[in-house]
Design an enzyme around this catalytic site. Structure first.
Site, short mmCIF file in Angstrom:
data_model
loop_
_atom_site.label_atom_id
_atom_site.label_comp_id
_atom_site.label_asym_id
_atom_site.label_seq_id
_atom_site.Cartn_x
_atom_site.Cartn_y
_atom_site.Cartn_z
N ASP A 62 73.27 50.69 59.15
CA ASP A 62 72.81 52.00 59.61
C ASP A 62 72.33 51.80 61.05
O ASP A 62 72.01 50.69 61.48
CB ASP A 62 71.69 52.53 58.72
N TRP A 63 72.26 52.88 61.77
CA TRP A 63 72.01 52.78 63.20
C TRP A 63 70.59 52.24 63.47
O TRP A 63 69.60 52.83 63.05
CB TRP A 63 72.22 54.14 63.85
#
Length: 818
Positions: free
Chosen positions: A222-223
């Site tokens: 995930d970012w």
């Protein structure tokens, strides 16, 4: 081009650069090798492609929760296919979705982005969506893996989940989607799982995802979820997003020089990037087709019609010929049709309810009712106008919604209620005219102390840009509602199984003490009354079920049981019905729910007609996970088969005998864990949880001899720290100026404030060096700005230091005077 062969000839630094993004949305393109970049984009309910910091215009489809309320695999396939077409037109190779995290608590801020409280419903719908997207040559990213169920401190939260709950509830949906659809990528969640960051969790990525389930694709963070890039590669994370420049490349190279990094792990990760580029190449090598926004808007309208759930109806809906209506509530005009954050779309053609009524020439009178910008203010003038309108029509339609901040990434809800001004409006209008229909829009379930007042309640969820048209056509009887609740509606938040444990605690632990008892599994076993049960949803017609037949009365775990039964439409409307198949075992050695969803089928039936439904149940419908035996086990015994219109409305039943010897050696849970056996979750204490989890939660809290700040802390943990307060106050001022909207403020603030300090090195593409982070940590601990600047200066070249020194001095002056 053979990108696999190219990767083999790359240097260590080139491979290390390949496995981190080029920027926020693209993989790195090593030009000397001719390898193209692959673009990814957010897309749970529309294409949110970013171009030079701006979001392109796209069609906004129904939210994930709304789509789940359709209980219709074909609806998910329609949306997936339309999104894939838009991706191809925009040269987007990977759509970042779907999200299938379990709705553990109604207060999770991202519930509108997730399907259900049930893993079978979530997994089956996700598989249909993924297959439809990928059939057209566009990849997906199944997220967020795993046990990511709160927004509070999501980047440092540690989900503590026992083996059974993890396997049966929180991983099961992912397992179904992976085995049935093979997404190109799986996105690893922000949080820790049982003490280890998901991005560094070898058991999760290598043992379960790839080893047990046979996943063939790429794992992506995930970012900003990567805490330690070297560890993450060693444990199975292929791609880090967004790009961190050469900050982590240098760390990988250093670890290799020191003999602390196995190069074969990097080779594997780089080859996965080559595989992703190879899959994307057909899309990248041909001219992009033209976009069809009008066609996609039509798909958004058609699918939106299948989602709204008729919760209650004493005759107010549909509107019959000759009846008059009043549209009351500002949300009929300023509709809430999507959530905020990564799911927020720059929508193409938003149709409000007012727009739809005007377009159809449907007569109505209108009263605003409340001001959405002042949700807590009850405006007597608005109320009086609404009451006056309600008294002169056959059916008042009151449009209400949750607050926009209740459906956003980055922040959890603070309550299950709708705004005070809207509750007052419902009460006043219903008192004036009992034939009132309430049209409710929210991203998740809400409390309804007013539930007995209106004649009808229609839950639309967030229906996307065609919301107005879909709602109009259902209200006017052109379409019969066919949605079913993908989540249970409790009477009040305090009735949920985890009211005190739904968010990350101060020690960053999140204890899943309720184990498998999530949603209806808990309410039914603990005999807790609910407002509306899981799977509930009414129609404008009535259906009867009959003629249940089983292919066998006795079976083994390796057999497949076929069920068939009939559904007859006994009313006057053509409509769809969703039959739900549940399985239960009363005489079990282990604690279980009374019954669990194992299959479902949605069929369209014309008035007076009958449709035969056939479903199959394999061993997964009967098994549980045994921590004792470390295996999936099917117990012997008489299993109850329930066919229903909801979890509480069972129409047909049968019994099948299971001949199995798989549970030999299992412990007796009735004696070992009596509170879990009885679903007495409210009285489960730490010792009970340790009995099923195996460790004390305190064992996962770092042992500290003092309260000194470290690089692993996030700003949110330092709100009461004297020196950190100054920087946090400055940050709040800046974010408040840039983001005056409360929802956007919450997203940005929480995203920054919950990031461990050391990750800012990568996020800033190395602009903030490790020495810079050390300088801030030093300042937090000593309060000395001068010493902080000395520490920072060791990590910055003289030329850069000369450029930033004046700015640093200004910041230091601000901090010294706050």
């Amino acid at each position: 081009m053979d990108y696999y062969e190219i990767v083999k000839h790359m240097s260590l630094r080139e491979q290390a650069r390949l496995v981190t993004g080029a920027d926020f949305w693209h993989t790195w393109a090593p030009l000397k090798y001719g390898m193209p970049s692959v673009m990814m984009s957010d897309g749970p309910n529309g294409l949110r492609k970013q171009v030079k910091g701006k979001t392109i215009t796209s069609v906004c489809f129904p939210s994930v929760t709304a789509l789940a309320a359709s209980w219709d695999r074909s609806v998910l396939a329609q949306v997936g296919g339309a999104l894939a077409d838009d991706c191809k037109a925009n040269r987007v190779s990977v759509l970042l979705g779907p999200g299938i995290n379990i709705k553990r608590s109604p207060l999770c801020g991202r519930n509108f982005e997730y399907y259900s409280e049930d893993p079978v419903l979530a997994g089956e719908l996700a598989a249909s969506y993924i297959n439809a997207v990928q059939e057209k040559g566009v990849g997906t990213s199944l997220k967020h893996f795993a046990a990511n169920s709160t927004e509070k401190r999501r980047m440092v939260s540690n989900s503590l989940v026992d083996d059974r709950a993890l396997r049966e509830i929180y991983l099961r949906g992912f397992e179904i989607a992976v085995k049935k659809a093979q997404p190109w990528t799986v996105m690893m969640a922000y949080n820790k799982l049982n003490g280890t960051y998901c991005t560094e969790n070898m058991w999760l990525m290598e043992h379960v995802l790839r080893g047990e389930w046979g996943f063939k694709g790429l794992t992506v963070s995930d970012w900003m979820a990567v805490d330690d890039r070297v560890k993450s590669i060693e444990n199975g994370l292929d791609l880090e997003m967004p790009g961190t420049g050469y900050a982590n490349v240098r760390k990988i190279a250093k670890a290799y020089r020191q003999g602390k990094f196995d190069l074969s792990n990097l080779n594997v990760a780089a080859s996965k990037i080559a595989e992703l580029v190879t899959k994307s190449e057909p899309l990248l090598r041909v001219p992009a087709p033209a976009r069809n926004l009008d066609g996609n808007h039509e798909v958004a309208r058609i699918t939106a019609e299948q989602c709204p759930v008729l919760l209650k109806n004493n005759g107010a809906l549909p509107i019959m010929p000759g009846q008059t209506i009043a549209i009351i509530g500002q949300r009929a005009d300023k509709i809430m049709y999507q959530g905020a954050g990564s799911a927020g779309i720059n929508s193409y053609k938003v149709v409000s309810v007012i727009d739809a009524f005007k377009a159809a020439n449907t007569p109505y009178v209108y009263a605003q009712g409340y001001d959405i910008n002042m949700p807590a203010v009850i405006n007597s003038r608005f109320i009086n106008e609404a009451v006056a309108a309600a008294k002169v029509v056959t059916t008042p339609l009151v449009f209400v919604s949750c607050d926009e901040i209740d459906a956003t990434e980055g922040a959890d809800r603070v309550s299950m209620g709708i705004p005070k001004s809207q509750v007052a409006l419902i009460e006043a209008v219903c008192n004036a005219n009992p034939n009132t229909a309430v049209i409710l829009t929210s991203g998740s379930c809400v409390e309804m102390p007013w539930v007995n007042l209106p004649s009808a309640i229609l839950q639309t969820y967030l229906l996307g840009e065609a919301q107005g048209t879909a709602v109009h056509d259902i209200i006017m009887g052109r379409v019969s509602p066919s949605g079913k609740l993908p989540e249970t509606y409790p009477v009040r938040f305090e009735d949920t199984p985890c009211p005190e444990n739904y968010q990350t605690q101060d020690d960053n632990n999140l204890i899943y003490k309720e184990s498998i008892y999530v949603g209806y599994r808990y309410y039914e076993k603990a005999n807790v009354p609910v407002l509306f049960p899981f799977g509930h949803g009414l129609s404008y017609t009535s259906f009867s079920y009959s003629d249940l037949a089983l292919s066998a009365k006795r079976m083994t775990p390796n057999d497949t049981l076929t069920l068939s039964f009939n559904i007859t439409n006994n009313g006057g409307y053509a409509a769809a019905e969703t039959a739900q198949v549940y399985v239960g075992l009363k005489d079990s050695l282990v604690y279980r729910a009374k019954k669990e969803l194992k299959e479902f089928a949605k069929v369209f039936v014309n008035p007076g007609q009958t449709q035969t439904v056939t479903v199959e149940l394999d061993r997964s419908a009967f098994e549980y996970y045994s921590p004792t035996l470390k295996a999936w086990v099917v117990e012997p015994g008489d299993y109850d088969i329930y066919i229903g219109s909801s979890s509480a409305d069972i129409r047909l039943t049968a019994i099948v005998e299971m001949d199995s010897r798989e549970n030999s050696g299992e412990i007796n849970y009735a004696e070992a864990t009596p509170r879990y056996w009885n679903a007495d979750i409210k009285n489960v204490d730490e010792e009970d949880f340790v009995d099923i989890f195996g460790s004390y939660p305190s064992e996962f809290v770092p042992k500290r001899t003092d309260d000194r700040v470290t690089r692993d802390n996030c700003l949110d943990e330092l709100k009461d720290q004297k020196n950190a307060k100054k920087i946090i106050g400055l940050m709040e001022t800046v974010i408040g100026t840039v983001c005056p909207d409360p929802a956007q403020y919450a997203i940005i603030y929480n995203s920054i404030a919950t990031i461990p300090l050391k990750r800012f090195t990568g996020i800033s593409l190395g602009a903030l060096s490790d020495a810079t982070i050390d300088g801030f940590v030093h300042y937090f601990n000593t309060g000395s700005v001068a010493d902080m600047l000395k520490v920072i200066s060791f990590g910055i070249p003289d030329t850069a230091l000369n450029l930033i020194d004046p700015l640093a001095r200004k910041i230091a002056d601000k901090m010294s005077t706050k």
